[in-house]
Write a protein that holds these residues in place. Structure first.
Motif, PDB file in Angstrom:
ATOM      1  N   LEU A  38      -5.744  -3.817  -3.127  1.00 52.12           N
ATOM      2  CA  LEU A  38      -5.682  -3.770  -1.647  1.00 52.12           C
ATOM      3  C   LEU A  38      -4.548  -2.794  -1.388  1.00 52.12           C
ATOM      4  N   MET A  39      -3.405  -2.900  -2.122  1.00 55.05           N
ATOM      5  CA  MET A  39      -2.207  -1.985  -1.929  1.00 55.05           C
ATOM      6  C   MET A  39      -2.721  -0.367  -2.149  1.00 55.05           C
ATOM      7  N   GLY A  40      -3.513  -0.189  -3.334  1.00 52.26           N
ATOM      8  CA  GLY A  40      -4.132   1.158  -3.292  1.00 52.26           C
ATOM      9  C   GLY A  40      -4.942   1.484  -2.181  1.00 52.26           C
ATOM     10  N   ALA A  41      -5.849   0.655  -1.780  1.00 51.96           N
ATOM     11  CA  ALA A  41      -6.797   1.137  -0.861  1.00 51.96           C
ATOM     12  C   ALA A  41      -5.851   1.681   0.444  1.00 51.96           C
ATOM     13  N   VAL A  42      -4.678   0.716   0.864  1.00 54.18           N
ATOM     14  CA  VAL A  42      -3.928   1.023   1.993  1.00 54.18           C
ATOM     15  C   VAL A  42      -3.423   2.399   1.541  1.00 54.18           C
ATOM     16  N   GLY A  43      -3.017   2.393   0.319  1.00 51.56           N
ATOM     17  CA  GLY A  43      -1.934   3.624   0.023  1.00 51.56           C
ATOM     18  C   GLY A  43      -2.730   4.852   0.124  1.00 51.56           C
ATOM     19  N   LEU A  44      -4.297   4.863  -0.193  1.00 51.88           N
ATOM     20  CA  LEU A  44      -4.730   6.048  -0.002  1.00 51.88           C
ATOM     21  C   LEU A  44      -4.981   6.430   1.532  1.00 51.88           C
ATOM     22  N   ALA A  45      -4.901   5.495   2.307  1.00 54.06           N
ATOM     23  CA  ALA A  45      -4.993   5.763   3.742  1.00 54.06           C
ATOM     24  C   ALA A  45      -3.758   6.262   4.473  1.00 54.06           C
ATOM     25  N   VAL A  46      -2.470   5.844   3.817  1.00 54.32           N
ATOM     26  CA  VAL A  46      -1.333   5.950   4.036  1.00 54.32           C
ATOM     27  C   VAL A  46      -1.107   7.495   3.521  1.00 54.32           C
ATOM     28  N   ALA A  47      -1.690   7.766   2.315  1.00 49.87           N
ATOM     29  CA  ALA A  47      -1.466   8.887   1.944  1.00 49.87           C
ATOM     30  C   ALA A  47      -2.012  10.122   2.651  1.00 49.87           C
ATOM     31  N   VAL A  48      -3.110   9.916   3.147  1.00 45.77           N
ATOM     32  CA  VAL A  48      -3.770  10.693   3.937  1.00 45.77           C
ATOM     33  C   VAL A  48      -2.976  11.144   5.232  1.00 45.77           C
ATOM     34  N   PHE A  49      -2.536  10.031   5.824  1.00 47.60           N
ATOM     35  CA  PHE A  49      -1.561  10.134   7.143  1.00 47.60           C
ATOM     36  C   PHE A  49      -0.260  10.991   6.679  1.00 47.60           C
ATOM     37  N   LEU A  54       6.196   6.234  -3.507  1.00 51.72           N
ATOM     38  CA  LEU A  54       7.323   5.598  -3.955  1.00 51.72           C
ATOM     39  C   LEU A  54       7.800   4.387  -3.242  1.00 51.72           C
ATOM     40  N   ALA A  55       7.338   4.378  -1.889  1.00 48.02           N
ATOM     41  CA  ALA A  55       7.237   3.045  -1.093  1.00 48.02           C
ATOM     42  C   ALA A  55       6.327   2.253  -1.691  1.00 48.02           C
ATOM     43  N   ALA A  56       5.079   2.391  -1.896  1.00 54.13           N
ATOM     44  CA  ALA A  56       4.056   1.619  -2.271  1.00 54.13           C
ATOM     45  C   ALA A  56       4.330   1.128  -3.584  1.00 54.13           C
ATOM     46  N   GLY A  57       4.855   2.058  -4.667  1.00 52.99           N
ATOM     47  CA  GLY A  57       5.163   1.579  -5.986  1.00 52.99           C
ATOM     48  C   GLY A  57       6.381   0.489  -5.929  1.00 52.99           C
ATOM     49  N   VAL A  58       7.355   0.690  -5.211  1.00 51.87           N
ATOM     50  CA  VAL A  58       8.321  -0.453  -5.178  1.00 51.87           C
ATOM     51  C   VAL A  58       7.813  -1.822  -4.438  1.00 51.87           C
ATOM     52  N   CYS A  59       6.975  -1.422  -3.409  1.00 55.80           N
ATOM     53  CA  CYS A  59       6.598  -3.008  -2.973  1.00 55.80           C
ATOM     54  C   CYS A  59       5.564  -3.366  -3.813  1.00 55.80           C
ATOM     55  N   LEU A  60       4.681  -2.836  -4.551  1.00 53.37           N
ATOM     56  CA  LEU A  60       3.915  -3.229  -5.514  1.00 53.37           C
ATOM     57  C   LEU A  60       4.525  -3.950  -6.664  1.00 53.37           C
ATOM     58  N   LEU A  61       5.798  -3.192  -7.148  1.00 54.06           N
ATOM     59  CA  LEU A  61       6.488  -4.006  -8.254  1.00 54.06           C
ATOM     60  C   LEU A  61       7.004  -5.466  -7.746  1.00 54.06           C
ATOM     61  N   ALA A  62       7.596  -5.313  -6.510  1.00 52.09           N
ATOM     62  CA  ALA A  62       8.224  -6.414  -5.777  1.00 52.09           C
ATOM     63  C   ALA A  62       7.040  -7.569  -5.585  1.00 52.09           C
TER      64      ALA A  62
END
Length: 146
Positions: free
Chosen positions: A9-20, A35-43
């Motif tokens: 789910l984070m990856g799917a949202v990440g793709l949409a956010v990356a396009v934006f 980087l924000a996605a990676g940090v939040c995913l690790l957390a």
């Protein structure tokens, strides 16, 4: 299983956010969003691990609170450090993207952890409600000596 769902789910949202982010500011902004996605995913991974360590109904709240602390502390720490340093990532919107991914992770983790806690609560309440009442020696009709 929970880690796979969170990652997907984070990856799917990440793709949409990356396009934006690419539309808004180019590759630098995509890097900030990543980087924000990676940090939040690790957390989120850490929060799930902590929640899974405290599955017994009598300590489940500790797992939720510990996971919440972990989930909040890492992204906040990264944001504070980058803001203090004056990083270009802050100018490219990393704190805003951090909020987006934090909220997505929080939603996904809540949907996964709360049903598990409710299941544990049902087991506990079911086992307690079927226990026979405890009888005390003084309640068997004998009175205590005066």
């Amino acid at each position: 299983m929970r880690v796979v769902v969170l990652t997907a789910l984070m990856g799917a949202v990440g793709l949409a956010v990356a396009v934006f982010a690419n539309w808004r500011g180019g590759q630098d902004e995509v890097l900030a969003a990543g980087l924000a996605a990676g940090v939040c995913l690790l957390a989120g991974y850490g929060a799930l691990v902590i929640a899974s360590l405290f599955t017994r109904p009598d300590v489940a709240v500790l797992g939720v609170l510990g996971g919440m602390m972990f989930r909040m502390a890492i992204p906040l720490g990264v944001c504070f450090a980058l803001i203090q340093k004056g990083s270009w990532l802050v100018e490219r919107g990393l704190p805003g993207y951090m909020v987006v991914f934090y909220l997505v992770g929080l939603l996904v983790e809540t949907v996964m952890v709360v049903p598990a806690l409710n299941a544990g609560q049902a087991v506990r309440s079911g086992s307690i409600s079927h226990r026979p009442p405890v009888s005390h020696p003084a309640s068997k009709g004998t009175s205590a000596p005066r």
